[in-house]
Design a protein around this motif. Structure first.
Motif, PDB file in Angstrom:
ATOM      1  N   MET A  87       1.018  -1.095  -0.041  1.00 36.82           N
ATOM      2  CA  MET A  87       0.019  -0.094   0.057  1.00 36.82           C
ATOM      3  C   MET A  87       0.912   1.323  -0.061  1.00 36.82           C
ATOM      4  O   MET A  87       1.956   1.217   0.928  1.00 36.82           O
ATOM      5  CB  MET A  87      -1.070   0.053   1.327  1.00 36.82           C
ATOM      6  N   LEU A  88       0.583   2.257  -0.814  1.00 39.15           N
ATOM      7  CA  LEU A  88       1.327   3.436  -0.795  1.00 39.15           C
ATOM      8  C   LEU A  88       0.246   4.687  -0.916  1.00 39.15           C
ATOM      9  O   LEU A  88      -0.733   4.664  -1.287  1.00 39.15           O
ATOM     10  CB  LEU A  88       2.133   3.630  -2.127  1.00 39.15           C
ATOM     11  N   SER A  89       0.418   5.533  -0.062  1.00 38.67           N
ATOM     12  CA  SER A  89      -0.574   6.758  -0.106  1.00 38.67           C
ATOM     13  C   SER A  89       0.501   7.948   0.064  1.00 38.67           C
ATOM     14  O   SER A  89       1.359   7.919   0.862  1.00 38.67           O
ATOM     15  CB  SER A  89      -1.471   6.402   1.219  1.00 38.67           C
ATOM     16  N   GLN A  90      -0.184   9.062  -0.515  1.00 38.31           N
ATOM     17  CA  GLN A  90       0.573  10.308  -0.514  1.00 38.31           C
ATOM     18  C   GLN A  90      -0.360  11.536  -0.426  1.00 38.31           C
ATOM     19  O   GLN A  90      -1.451  11.410  -1.129  1.00 38.31           O
ATOM     20  CB  GLN A  90       1.318  10.372  -1.863  1.00 38.31           C
ATOM     21  N   ARG A  91      -0.073  12.307   0.276  1.00 40.08           N
ATOM     22  CA  ARG A  91      -0.726  13.813   0.299  1.00 40.08           C
ATOM     23  C   ARG A  91      -0.002  14.955   0.414  1.00 40.08           C
ATOM     24  O   ARG A  91       1.214  14.826   1.101  1.00 40.08           O
ATOM     25  CB  ARG A  91      -1.657  13.636   1.709  1.00 40.08           C
ATOM     26  N   ASN A  92      -0.269  15.808  -0.593  1.00 41.91           N
ATOM     27  CA  ASN A  92       0.294  16.945  -0.595  1.00 41.91           C
ATOM     28  C   ASN A  92      -0.554  18.280   0.105  1.00 41.91           C
ATOM     29  O   ASN A  92      -1.530  18.220  -0.392  1.00 41.91           O
ATOM     30  CB  ASN A  92       0.793  17.424  -2.079  1.00 41.91           C
ATOM     31  N   PHE A  93      -0.148  18.829   0.935  1.00 39.90           N
ATOM     32  CA  PHE A  93      -0.692  20.017   1.553  1.00 39.90           C
ATOM     33  C   PHE A  93      -0.863  21.239   0.563  1.00 39.90           C
ATOM     34  O   PHE A  93       0.277  21.338  -0.302  1.00 39.90           O
ATOM     35  CB  PHE A  93      -0.176  20.161   2.903  1.00 39.90           C
ATOM     36  N   GLU A  94      -1.842  22.027   0.915  1.00 38.16           N
ATOM     37  CA  GLU A  94      -2.249  23.094   0.109  1.00 38.16           C
ATOM     38  C   GLU A  94      -1.197  24.079  -0.038  1.00 38.16           C
ATOM     39  O   GLU A  94      -0.806  24.346  -1.243  1.00 38.16           O
ATOM     40  CB  GLU A  94      -3.423  23.982   0.695  1.00 38.16           C
ATOM     41  N   ASP A  95      -0.415  24.553   0.838  1.00 35.04           N
ATOM     42  CA  ASP A  95       0.557  25.512   0.924  1.00 35.04           C
ATOM     43  C   ASP A  95       1.990  24.960   0.658  1.00 35.04           C
ATOM     44  O   ASP A  95       2.692  25.441  -0.156  1.00 35.04           O
ATOM     45  CB  ASP A  95       0.519  26.390   2.057  1.00 35.04           C
ATOM     46  N   ASP A  96       2.357  23.894   1.446  1.00 32.17           N
ATOM     47  CA  ASP A  96       3.739  23.293   1.464  1.00 32.17           C
ATOM     48  C   ASP A  96       3.532  21.925   2.469  1.00 32.17           C
ATOM     49  O   ASP A  96       2.665  21.894   3.261  1.00 32.17           O
ATOM     50  CB  ASP A  96       4.657  24.302   2.214  1.00 32.17           C
ATOM     51  N   GLY A  97       4.417  21.146   2.393  1.00 28.01           N
ATOM     52  CA  GLY A  97       4.346  19.958   3.055  1.00 28.01           C
ATOM     53  C   GLY A  97       3.831  19.009   2.288  1.00 28.01           C
ATOM     54  O   GLY A  97       2.957  18.920   1.516  1.00 28.01           O
ATOM     55  N   SER A  98       4.204  17.543   2.817  1.00 24.42           N
ATOM     56  CA  SER A  98       3.719  16.341   2.412  1.00 24.42           C
ATOM     57  C   SER A  98       3.696  15.227   3.233  1.00 24.42           C
ATOM     58  O   SER A  98       4.429  15.473   4.379  1.00 24.42           O
ATOM     59  CB  SER A  98       4.420  15.860   1.073  1.00 24.42           C
ATOM     60  N   ALA A  99       3.103  14.377   3.174  1.00 19.71           N
ATOM     61  CA  ALA A  99       3.146  12.924   3.941  1.00 19.71           C
ATOM     62  C   ALA A  99       2.836  11.857   3.178  1.00 19.71           C
ATOM     63  O   ALA A  99       1.991  11.658   2.257  1.00 19.71           O
ATOM     64  CB  ALA A  99       1.884  13.251   4.936  1.00 19.71           C
ATOM     65  N   SER A 100       3.780  11.060   3.346  1.00 14.36           N
ATOM     66  CA  SER A 100       3.673   9.573   2.597  1.00 14.36           C
ATOM     67  C   SER A 100       3.681   8.674   3.449  1.00 14.36           C
ATOM     68  O   SER A 100       4.351   8.486   4.566  1.00 14.36           O
ATOM     69  CB  SER A 100       4.936   9.497   1.572  1.00 14.36           C
ATOM     70  N   VAL A 101       3.174   7.393   3.363  1.00  9.49           N
ATOM     71  CA  VAL A 101       3.004   6.228   3.860  1.00  9.49           C
ATOM     72  C   VAL A 101       3.211   4.896   2.909  1.00  9.49           C
ATOM     73  O   VAL A 101       2.456   4.779   1.898  1.00  9.49           O
ATOM     74  CB  VAL A 101       1.661   6.067   4.602  1.00  9.49           C
ATOM     75  N   GLY A 102       3.959   4.203   3.230  1.00  7.93           N
ATOM     76  CA  GLY A 102       4.370   2.909   2.352  1.00  7.93           C
ATOM     77  C   GLY A 102       4.271   1.852   3.429  1.00  7.93           C
ATOM     78  O   GLY A 102       4.846   1.933   4.576  1.00  7.93           O
ATOM     79  N   ALA A 103       3.433   0.856   3.067  1.00 10.66           N
ATOM     80  CA  ALA A 103       3.340  -0.444   4.056  1.00 10.66           C
ATOM     81  C   ALA A 103       3.290  -1.729   3.096  1.00 10.66           C
ATOM     82  O   ALA A 103       3.013  -1.927   2.071  1.00 10.66           O
ATOM     83  CB  ALA A 103       2.252  -0.381   4.712  1.00 10.66           C
ATOM     84  N   LEU A 104       4.099  -2.899   3.572  1.00  8.99           N
ATOM     85  CA  LEU A 104       4.041  -4.097   3.216  1.00  8.99           C
ATOM     86  C   LEU A 104       3.422  -5.079   4.052  1.00  8.99           C
ATOM     87  O   LEU A 104       3.796  -5.003   5.135  1.00  8.99           O
ATOM     88  CB  LEU A 104       5.450  -4.757   2.754  1.00  8.99           C
TER      89      LEU A 104
END
Length: 129
Positions: free
Chosen positions: A1-18
């Motif tokens: 599973m992979l998930s990515q989120r980019n925030f509106e002004d700046d920044g991001s969050a990513s999660v990867g799982a096996l």
């Protein structure tokens, strides 16, 4: 599973799982997951002014949104024996101090846990007269 989120002004969050689930024998199996997270914070301390001076990861990272970026990991696994008369589950969980899931929900970080749940099954026989 992979998930990515980019925030509106700046920044991001990513999660990867096996995830894995392996049957070792008829009665034994091991399952679990390995998770890696990456957090790139926005750089706007006015959003988190009330957290000024607070830290995470043994003081290595601030709790304010000041543009830091970091990785975190989690390893969650269990060994299970499931049989007629005796079953058990052995759990081992490890979550790093910098583990953050901005795109999910996982409220507890910075721990290691080992637990054993043991169960004996008792079967009662009844006789019909």
């Amino acid at each position: 599973m992979l998930s990515q989120r980019n925030f509106e002004d700046d920044g991001s969050a990513s999660v990867g799982a096996l995830d894995f689930d392996i049957r070792l024998t008829r009665n034994y199996r091991v399952d679990g997951q390995y998770i890696a997270t990456y957090t790139g914070e926005p750089d706007d301390t006015t959003l988190t002014a009330e957290f000024t001076g607070m830290t995470i990861d043994r003081g290595n990272k601030t709790l304010t949104l000041d543009g830091e970026s970091y990785w975190g990991t989690a390893f969650i696994t269990r060994l299970r024996r499931n049989a007629r008369n005796w079953s058990f589950t052995l759990d081992y969980n490890q979550v790093s101090p910098s583990y953050r899931t901005e795109v999910g929900f996982d409220p507890v970080v910075n721990y290691r846990n080992l637990s054993l749940f043991n169960m004996y099954h008792l079967y009662l026989q009844t006789a019909c007269l």
